[in-house]
Design a protein around this motif. Sequence first.
Motif, PDB file in Angstrom:
ATOM      1  N   LYS A  55      -4.113  -1.752 -16.018  1.00  0.00           N
ATOM      2  CA  LYS A  55      -5.548  -0.958 -16.966  1.00  0.00           C
ATOM      3  C   LYS A  55      -5.556   0.359 -16.396  1.00  0.00           C
ATOM      4  O   LYS A  55      -5.827   1.291 -17.347  1.00  0.00           O
ATOM      5  N   ALA A  56      -6.020   0.145 -14.830  1.00  0.00           N
ATOM      6  CA  ALA A  56      -5.609   1.913 -14.066  1.00  0.00           C
ATOM      7  C   ALA A  56      -4.600   1.931 -14.483  1.00  0.00           C
ATOM      8  O   ALA A  56      -4.612   2.884 -14.700  1.00  0.00           O
ATOM      9  N   ARG A  57      -3.581   1.575 -14.004  1.00  0.00           N
ATOM     10  CA  ARG A  57      -2.300   2.267 -14.265  1.00  0.00           C
ATOM     11  C   ARG A  57      -2.108   3.227 -15.235  1.00  0.00           C
ATOM     12  O   ARG A  57      -1.592   4.020 -15.440  1.00  0.00           O
ATOM     13  N   ASP A  58      -2.262   2.197 -16.484  1.00  0.00           N
ATOM     14  CA  ASP A  58      -2.404   2.633 -18.107  1.00  0.00           C
ATOM     15  C   ASP A  58      -2.648   4.110 -17.867  1.00  0.00           C
ATOM     16  O   ASP A  58      -2.352   5.341 -18.354  1.00  0.00           O
ATOM     17  N   MET A  59      -3.865   3.772 -18.059  1.00  0.00           N
ATOM     18  CA  MET A  59      -5.396   4.602 -18.023  1.00  0.00           C
ATOM     19  C   MET A  59      -5.141   6.351 -17.216  1.00  0.00           C
ATOM     20  O   MET A  59      -5.351   6.914 -18.367  1.00  0.00           O
ATOM     21  N   GLY A  60      -4.695   5.821 -15.958  1.00  0.00           N
ATOM     22  CA  GLY A  60      -4.173   7.022 -15.331  1.00  0.00           C
ATOM     23  C   GLY A  60      -3.053   7.872 -15.970  1.00  0.00           C
ATOM     24  O   GLY A  60      -3.400   9.167 -15.683  1.00  0.00           O
ATOM     25  N   LEU A  61      -2.479   7.269 -16.006  1.00  0.00           N
ATOM     26  CA  LEU A  61      -1.215   7.983 -16.503  1.00  0.00           C
ATOM     27  C   LEU A  61      -1.621   8.547 -18.137  1.00  0.00           C
ATOM     28  O   LEU A  61      -1.259   9.834 -18.381  1.00  0.00           O
ATOM     29  N   LYS A  73      -1.894   4.620  -7.002  1.00  0.00           N
ATOM     30  CA  LYS A  73      -1.896   4.034  -6.012  1.00  0.00           C
ATOM     31  C   LYS A  73      -2.412   2.404  -6.811  1.00  0.00           C
ATOM     32  O   LYS A  73      -2.037   1.536  -5.961  1.00  0.00           O
ATOM     33  N   ALA A  74      -2.852   2.364  -7.562  1.00  0.00           N
ATOM     34  CA  ALA A  74      -2.870   1.187  -8.451  1.00  0.00           C
ATOM     35  C   ALA A  74      -1.333   0.636  -8.841  1.00  0.00           C
ATOM     36  O   ALA A  74      -1.015  -0.688  -8.095  1.00  0.00           O
ATOM     37  N   ALA A  75      -0.401   1.155  -9.143  1.00  0.00           N
ATOM     38  CA  ALA A  75       1.156   0.623  -8.959  1.00  0.00           C
ATOM     39  C   ALA A  75       1.737   1.015  -7.757  1.00  0.00           C
ATOM     40  O   ALA A  75       2.076  -0.737  -7.297  1.00  0.00           O
ATOM     41  N   LYS A  87      12.645  -6.407  -7.777  1.00  0.00           N
ATOM     42  CA  LYS A  87      13.081  -4.884  -8.929  1.00  0.00           C
ATOM     43  C   LYS A  87      12.418  -4.641  -9.027  1.00  0.00           C
ATOM     44  O   LYS A  87      12.048  -3.525  -9.144  1.00  0.00           O
ATOM     45  N   ALA A  88      11.329  -5.082  -9.618  1.00  0.00           N
ATOM     46  CA  ALA A  88      10.102  -4.487 -10.287  1.00  0.00           C
ATOM     47  C   ALA A  88       9.280  -4.143  -9.093  1.00  0.00           C
ATOM     48  O   ALA A  88       9.129  -3.207  -9.372  1.00  0.00           O
ATOM     49  N   ARG A  89       9.798  -4.346  -8.069  1.00  0.00           N
ATOM     50  CA  ARG A  89       8.384  -4.452  -7.019  1.00  0.00           C
ATOM     51  C   ARG A  89       9.837  -3.011  -6.340  1.00  0.00           C
ATOM     52  O   ARG A  89       8.687  -1.599  -6.794  1.00  0.00           O
ATOM     53  N   LEU A  90      10.579  -2.630  -6.201  1.00  0.00           N
ATOM     54  CA  LEU A  90      11.107  -1.442  -6.093  1.00  0.00           C
ATOM     55  C   LEU A  90      10.905  -0.153  -6.922  1.00  0.00           C
ATOM     56  O   LEU A  90      11.341   0.376  -7.037  1.00  0.00           O
ATOM     57  N   ASP A  91      11.431  -1.105  -8.553  1.00  0.00           N
ATOM     58  CA  ASP A  91      11.380   0.092  -9.583  1.00  0.00           C
ATOM     59  C   ASP A  91      10.276   0.752  -9.356  1.00  0.00           C
ATOM     60  O   ASP A  91       9.383   1.747  -9.983  1.00  0.00           O
ATOM     61  N   LEU A  92       9.071  -0.098  -9.453  1.00  0.00           N
ATOM     62  CA  LEU A  92       7.646   0.155  -9.245  1.00  0.00           C
ATOM     63  C   LEU A  92       7.280   0.928  -8.233  1.00  0.00           C
ATOM     64  O   LEU A  92       6.719   2.709  -8.329  1.00  0.00           O
ATOM     65  N   TYR A  93       8.389   1.386  -7.123  1.00  0.00           N
ATOM     66  CA  TYR A  93       7.890   2.352  -5.850  1.00  0.00           C
ATOM     67  C   TYR A  93       8.526   3.905  -6.479  1.00  0.00           C
ATOM     68  O   TYR A  93       7.727   4.694  -6.135  1.00  0.00           O
ATOM     69  N   MET A  94       9.476   3.372  -6.846  1.00  0.00           N
ATOM     70  CA  MET A  94      10.187   5.214  -6.890  1.00  0.00           C
ATOM     71  C   MET A  94       9.691   5.200  -8.603  1.00  0.00           C
ATOM     72  O   MET A  94      10.055   6.435  -8.019  1.00  0.00           O
ATOM     73  N   ASP A  95       8.972   4.576  -9.206  1.00  0.00           N
ATOM     74  CA  ASP A  95       8.790   5.635 -10.121  1.00  0.00           C
ATOM     75  C   ASP A  95       7.278   6.139  -9.810  1.00  0.00           C
ATOM     76  O   ASP A  95       7.489   7.300 -10.609  1.00  0.00           O
ATOM     77  N   VAL A  96       6.716   5.324  -9.178  1.00  0.00           N
ATOM     78  CA  VAL A  96       5.758   6.625  -8.214  1.00  0.00           C
ATOM     79  C   VAL A  96       6.166   7.647  -7.152  1.00  0.00           C
ATOM     80  O   VAL A  96       5.422   8.332  -7.670  1.00  0.00           O
ATOM     81  N   ALA A  97       7.009   7.214  -7.177  1.00  0.00           N
ATOM     82  CA  ALA A  97       7.736   8.300  -5.778  1.00  0.00           C
ATOM     83  C   ALA A  97       7.685   9.590  -6.842  1.00  0.00           C
ATOM     84  O   ALA A  97       7.577  10.548  -6.251  1.00  0.00           O
ATOM     85  N   ARG A  98       8.213   9.347  -7.992  1.00  0.00           N
ATOM     86  CA  ARG A  98       9.125  10.389  -8.900  1.00  0.00           C
ATOM     87  C   ARG A  98       8.089  10.764  -8.943  1.00  0.00           C
ATOM     88  O   ARG A  98       7.581  12.704  -9.068  1.00  0.00           O
ATOM     89  N   ARG A  99       6.688  10.341  -9.792  1.00  0.00           N
ATOM     90  CA  ARG A  99       5.852  11.018 -10.176  1.00  0.00           C
ATOM     91  C   ARG A  99       4.704  11.754  -9.433  1.00  0.00           C
ATOM     92  O   ARG A  99       4.478  12.519  -9.020  1.00  0.00           O
ATOM     93  N   ALA A 100       5.031  11.329  -8.039  1.00  0.00           N
ATOM     94  CA  ALA A 100       4.067  12.104  -7.448  1.00  0.00           C
ATOM     95  C   ALA A 100       4.881  12.893  -6.149  1.00  0.00           C
ATOM     96  O   ALA A 100       3.648  13.889  -6.545  1.00  0.00           O
ATOM     97  N   SER A 101       6.325  12.894  -6.866  1.00  0.00           N
ATOM     98  CA  SER A 101       6.959  13.797  -6.268  1.00  0.00           C
ATOM     99  C   SER A 101       6.979  15.213  -6.728  1.00  0.00           C
ATOM    100  O   SER A 101       6.555  16.203  -6.724  1.00  0.00           O
TER     101      SER A 101
END
Length: 258
Positions: A55-61, A73-75, A87-101
């Motif tokens: 919920k924190a991730r979704d609301m933040g987005l 941070k939530a992700a 795979k889901a874990r690695l996908d979450l990290y890459m989503d954050v990396a792209r977004r934060a970049s």
Amino acid sequence: MAKWTAFPFAGDYVFTAASVKKNWERLHLGDAEPLPKDAKVLQAWALFHNGEFQKARDMGLKIGGAGLTVANKAACIYATYLEQQEKARLDLYMDVARRASAQAAEDPSNFNALYWQAYALGRYSQGISVAKALAQGLGSKVKKELENVIEIEPKHADAHIALGSFHAEVIDKVGSLIGGMTYGAKKDIGLRLFQDALKLNFQSAIGMIEYANAMLMLDGDKMMKEATRLYQQAAAAKPMDAMERLDVEMARVELEED
């Protein structure tokens, strides 16, 4: 979208936007995030501190702007502690990396955009193997971003921890000679970063855990007694929110395995 695994201690932490604001300095000693002006962002942080990570991730987005830091941070915390599928874990990290970049490109002074990019890439690197990540150039990127965070915000305790872990893991995987010459990894710098982190945030259970892990990577069994003391100290810490509770529980698992 797949439903995330629930925080196992649901209901133990009941923050509101008002109580997050009141306790902001203590809750954010690790990441030095500035107090948000937007009430909606504070509400998203309340969800995070209560362990409602999806919920924190979704609301933040949805909020965007400062809300993206909550989402990142939530992700990352969810992926690190609760996601069971690799795979889901690695996908979450890459989503954050792209977004934060993208965040950092828009505002280079946003130190937590840099931090969550580095954190996500660092955890992704551990997932695919540190050696493989170093070969792909990810290690140098993580190191540079974390150094940038500390330069912008010297009181960022979590960046000190992450950078200390970088030095220790590189030396552990490729040795001190290649680690130092190729990646700038130094044992004394790594250990000092942990010491500095715990001066900034002496209650940090994750700081104690990662410091203990680094001691064992760098000096082996001769540091077992000191590492165990740190694990015990982390396990005895009083968590203030869901993330800290996950850190403390991890320390308890480490002790059970020793």
